[in-house]
Every structure is written in structure tokens, then in C-alpha cells.
Design a protein around this motif. Structure first.
Motif, PDB file in Angstrom:
ATOM      1  N   LYS A  99       0.814  -1.227   0.000  1.00  0.00           N
ATOM      2  CA  LYS A  99       0.000   0.000   0.000  1.00  0.00           C
ATOM      3  C   LYS A  99       0.842   1.269   0.000  1.00  0.00           C
ATOM      4  O   LYS A  99       0.323   2.338  -0.318  1.00  0.00           O
ATOM      5  CB  LYS A  99      -0.920   0.014   1.217  1.00  0.00           C
ATOM      6  CG  LYS A  99      -1.989  -1.051   1.167  1.00  0.00           C
ATOM      7  CD  LYS A  99      -2.821  -1.038   2.428  1.00  0.00           C
ATOM      8  CE  LYS A  99      -3.857  -2.146   2.390  1.00  0.00           C
ATOM      9  NZ  LYS A  99      -4.618  -2.229   3.629  1.00  0.00           N
ATOM     10  N   MET A 100       2.119   1.174   0.370  1.00  0.00           N
ATOM     11  CA  MET A 100       2.948   2.373   0.512  1.00  0.00           C
ATOM     12  C   MET A 100       3.401   2.880  -0.857  1.00  0.00           C
ATOM     13  O   MET A 100       4.254   2.290  -1.506  1.00  0.00           O
ATOM     14  CB  MET A 100       4.166   2.092   1.377  1.00  0.00           C
ATOM     15  CG  MET A 100       4.979   3.320   1.656  1.00  0.00           C
ATOM     16  SD  MET A 100       6.326   2.915   2.784  1.00  0.00           S
ATOM     17  CE  MET A 100       6.984   4.536   3.042  1.00  0.00           C
ATOM     18  N   VAL A 101       2.832   3.996  -1.262  1.00  0.00           N
ATOM     19  CA  VAL A 101       3.129   4.606  -2.563  1.00  0.00           C
ATOM     20  C   VAL A 101       4.339   5.517  -2.420  1.00  0.00           C
ATOM     21  O   VAL A 101       4.393   6.358  -1.523  1.00  0.00           O
ATOM     22  CB  VAL A 101       1.899   5.385  -3.079  1.00  0.00           C
ATOM     23  CG1 VAL A 101       2.229   6.138  -4.356  1.00  0.00           C
ATOM     24  CG2 VAL A 101       0.729   4.437  -3.295  1.00  0.00           C
ATOM     25  N   LEU A 102       5.299   5.347  -3.321  1.00  0.00           N
ATOM     26  CA  LEU A 102       6.539   6.130  -3.278  1.00  0.00           C
ATOM     27  C   LEU A 102       6.473   7.390  -4.127  1.00  0.00           C
ATOM     28  O   LEU A 102       7.281   8.294  -3.945  1.00  0.00           O
ATOM     29  CB  LEU A 102       7.705   5.259  -3.760  1.00  0.00           C
ATOM     30  CG  LEU A 102       7.995   4.044  -2.888  1.00  0.00           C
ATOM     31  CD1 LEU A 102       8.994   3.127  -3.581  1.00  0.00           C
ATOM     32  CD2 LEU A 102       8.516   4.489  -1.541  1.00  0.00           C
ATOM     33  N   GLY A 103       5.544   7.450  -5.037  1.00  0.00           N
ATOM     34  CA  GLY A 103       5.398   8.604  -5.911  1.00  0.00           C
ATOM     35  C   GLY A 103       4.344   8.322  -6.959  1.00  0.00           C
ATOM     36  O   GLY A 103       3.885   7.184  -7.102  1.00  0.00           O
ATOM     37  N   ASN A 104       3.984   9.353  -7.721  1.00  0.00           N
ATOM     38  CA  ASN A 104       2.961   9.180  -8.753  1.00  0.00           C
ATOM     39  C   ASN A 104       3.543   8.866 -10.124  1.00  0.00           C
ATOM     40  O   ASN A 104       2.845   8.342 -10.978  1.00  0.00           O
ATOM     41  CB  ASN A 104       2.088  10.443  -8.840  1.00  0.00           C
ATOM     42  CG  ASN A 104       1.279  10.626  -7.566  1.00  0.00           C
ATOM     43  OD1 ASN A 104       0.735   9.675  -7.020  1.00  0.00           O
ATOM     44  ND2 ASN A 104       1.218  11.857  -7.080  1.00  0.00           N
ATOM     45  N   THR A 105       4.808   9.193 -10.325  1.00  0.00           N
ATOM     46  CA  THR A 105       5.456   8.939 -11.608  1.00  0.00           C
ATOM     47  C   THR A 105       6.710   8.101 -11.376  1.00  0.00           C
ATOM     48  O   THR A 105       7.194   7.982 -10.247  1.00  0.00           O
ATOM     49  CB  THR A 105       5.880  10.254 -12.284  1.00  0.00           C
ATOM     50  OG1 THR A 105       6.911  10.867 -11.482  1.00  0.00           O
ATOM     51  CG2 THR A 105       4.705  11.207 -12.460  1.00  0.00           C
ATOM     52  N   LYS A 106       7.238   7.558 -12.449  1.00  0.00           N
ATOM     53  CA  LYS A 106       8.465   6.772 -12.348  1.00  0.00           C
ATOM     54  C   LYS A 106       9.586   7.617 -11.747  1.00  0.00           C
ATOM     55  O   LYS A 106      10.320   7.155 -10.867  1.00  0.00           O
ATOM     56  CB  LYS A 106       8.871   6.243 -13.722  1.00  0.00           C
ATOM     57  CG  LYS A 106      10.140   5.421 -13.713  1.00  0.00           C
ATOM     58  CD  LYS A 106      10.467   4.890 -15.106  1.00  0.00           C
ATOM     59  CE  LYS A 106      11.761   4.085 -15.096  1.00  0.00           C
ATOM     60  NZ  LYS A 106      12.063   3.535 -16.446  1.00  0.00           N
ATOM     61  N   GLU A 107       9.720   8.858 -12.188  1.00  0.00           N
ATOM     62  CA  GLU A 107      10.787   9.727 -11.664  1.00  0.00           C
ATOM     63  C   GLU A 107      10.627   9.994 -10.174  1.00  0.00           C
ATOM     64  O   GLU A 107      11.603  10.007  -9.431  1.00  0.00           O
ATOM     65  CB  GLU A 107      10.860  11.040 -12.454  1.00  0.00           C
ATOM     66  CG  GLU A 107      11.549  10.907 -13.793  1.00  0.00           C
ATOM     67  CD  GLU A 107      12.952  10.280 -13.692  1.00  0.00           C
ATOM     68  OE1 GLU A 107      13.745  10.680 -12.812  1.00  0.00           O
ATOM     69  OE2 GLU A 107      13.251   9.373 -14.489  1.00  0.00           O
ATOM     70  N   GLU A 108       9.408  10.205  -9.716  1.00  0.00           N
ATOM     71  CA  GLU A 108       9.171  10.427  -8.284  1.00  0.00           C
ATOM     72  C   GLU A 108       9.534   9.176  -7.475  1.00  0.00           C
ATOM     73  O   GLU A 108      10.116   9.275  -6.393  1.00  0.00           O
ATOM     74  CB  GLU A 108       7.711  10.806  -8.027  1.00  0.00           C
ATOM     75  CG  GLU A 108       7.346  12.198  -8.485  1.00  0.00           C
ATOM     76  CD  GLU A 108       5.868  12.515  -8.294  1.00  0.00           C
ATOM     77  OE1 GLU A 108       5.104  11.654  -7.783  1.00  0.00           O
ATOM     78  OE2 GLU A 108       5.458  13.631  -8.656  1.00  0.00           O
ATOM     79  N   VAL A 109       9.185   8.008  -8.003  1.00  0.00           N
ATOM     80  CA  VAL A 109       9.506   6.750  -7.323  1.00  0.00           C
ATOM     81  C   VAL A 109      11.022   6.576  -7.248  1.00  0.00           C
ATOM     82  O   VAL A 109      11.574   6.269  -6.180  1.00  0.00           O
ATOM     83  CB  VAL A 109       8.847   5.551  -8.033  1.00  0.00           C
ATOM     84  CG1 VAL A 109       9.372   4.227  -7.491  1.00  0.00           C
ATOM     85  CG2 VAL A 109       7.325   5.624  -7.907  1.00  0.00           C
TER      86      VAL A 109
END
Length: 172
Positions: free
Chosen positions: A87-97
Motif C-alpha cells: 500500500k505504501m506509494v513512493l510517488g505518482n510517476t516513475k521519476e518520483e519513485v
């Protein structure tokens, strides 16, 4: 392999003819192939009870019972950690992740490069049926460990796999 479960747990062994001890091997695994090879085993721990002839088994079995209860109770904690990582989201885009992963890696001495994280992301993105959304901690850990299998060197694979496992701490 067919459709893989996220993780399964351990093995019980006993000899029918008395030539081996009763044992439980506790671990999490990702899959077992048709050749009975266990893939992705983590946290391997074995408990053995030697039983010879008519030797009393009460004390060893009580110790075994304690280990089984510890194993059972640990499953809930592990499952909670896995669910949190899913459930833990690191970002909304590949670059944010990638940015979040690189920042965490730097502050926790995790020896992975942006290129390695990008490879893991790409693998996770291709396997959303197995790992879920590619922008989660779980998908990144799974993507990295699957991407590591492309390396021709066992020590490189082990380094990436260990580092990916340390990323799970983000969710705990």
C-alpha cells in the motif's frame, strides 16, 4: 510456474522409517518449481526434534510447540508488513519513485544505482498482475529481485537481492 503467490511459508519433514529427525524449516518463499527447487527463500530457520527408539518426547515436543507458536504469531507480523509495503506509494510517476528510492538508499547505505532502480521499476511495471502498482514499495522490491536474475554473476544478484530486501524496511 503458473500464477505465483506473493509468499508462502516453510516445510515439515519426518522420516517414515526413523532415519531422520522431525523438523520444521521456517521461511518465506516466492515459488517452488516442478523440480522442487525453492525460489526466493528468506529468513530460513530450522527446528529439529531428534527421536530415537522409545526416548521420551515430551520435553522436545514442548520446545517444538513453543517454536510453532512463535512461527504462527510471526506470520501475522510479516503479513502486516507485506500489506503495508503493497500500500505504501513512493510517488505518482516513475521519476518520483526513483527519487524516493535513491534518497532512501543514500540515507540507509543501500548500494544501488539509479539505473538498477529503473530496471526494477521497469520489471515491476511489466508484472502488475504479480506485484500490483509499480509505484509501491512491494512492487519495487519484487521488481529489483526479479531484475537481478538477469545478472550473470551470483554475487551481483545477491547484492541486489539483499539491498532490495532492506527497502522493505520503508514500510515497517
Amino acid at each position: 510456474w503458473g500464477r505465483r503467490r506473493p509468499h508462502a511459508r516453510g516445510i515439515v519433514r519426518n522420516s517414515e522409517v526413523g532415519d531422520a529427525a522431525l523438523s520444521f524449516t521456517f521461511f518465506l518463499m516466492q515459488a517452488v518449481c516442478g523440480n522442487h527447487i525453492v525460489w526466493g527463500a528468506q529468513g530460513v530457520h530450522e527446528v529439529r526434534v531428534r527421536h530415537v527408539g522409545q526416548a521420551p518426547l515430551r520435553k522436545p515436543l514442548r520446545e517444538f510447540d513453543v517454536e510453532l507458536r512463535r512461527y504462527r504469531d510471526g506470520a501475522a507480523e510479516e503479513e502486516a508488513g507485506i500489506m503495508a509495503a503493497r500500500k505504501m506509494v513512493l510517488g505518482n510517476t516513475k521519476e518520483e519513485v526513483l527519487e524516493a528510492l535513491i534518497k532512501y538508499a543514500k540515507t540507509h547505505s543501500i548500494p544501488l544505482s539509479k539505473r538498477q532502480f529503473a530496471q526494477g521499476y521497469d520489471v515491476a511495471e511489466k508484472h502488475t498482475d504479480w506485484y500490483g502498482a509499480p509505484n509501491t514499495v512491494w512492487a519495487q522490491v519484487a521488481g529489483l529481485t526479479q531484475a537481478s536474475q538477469a545478472s550473470g554473476f551470483a554475487d551481483d544478484r545477491a547484492t541486489v537481492d539483499r539491498a532490495a530486501g532492506r527497502l522493505m524496511q520503508m514500510a515497517f
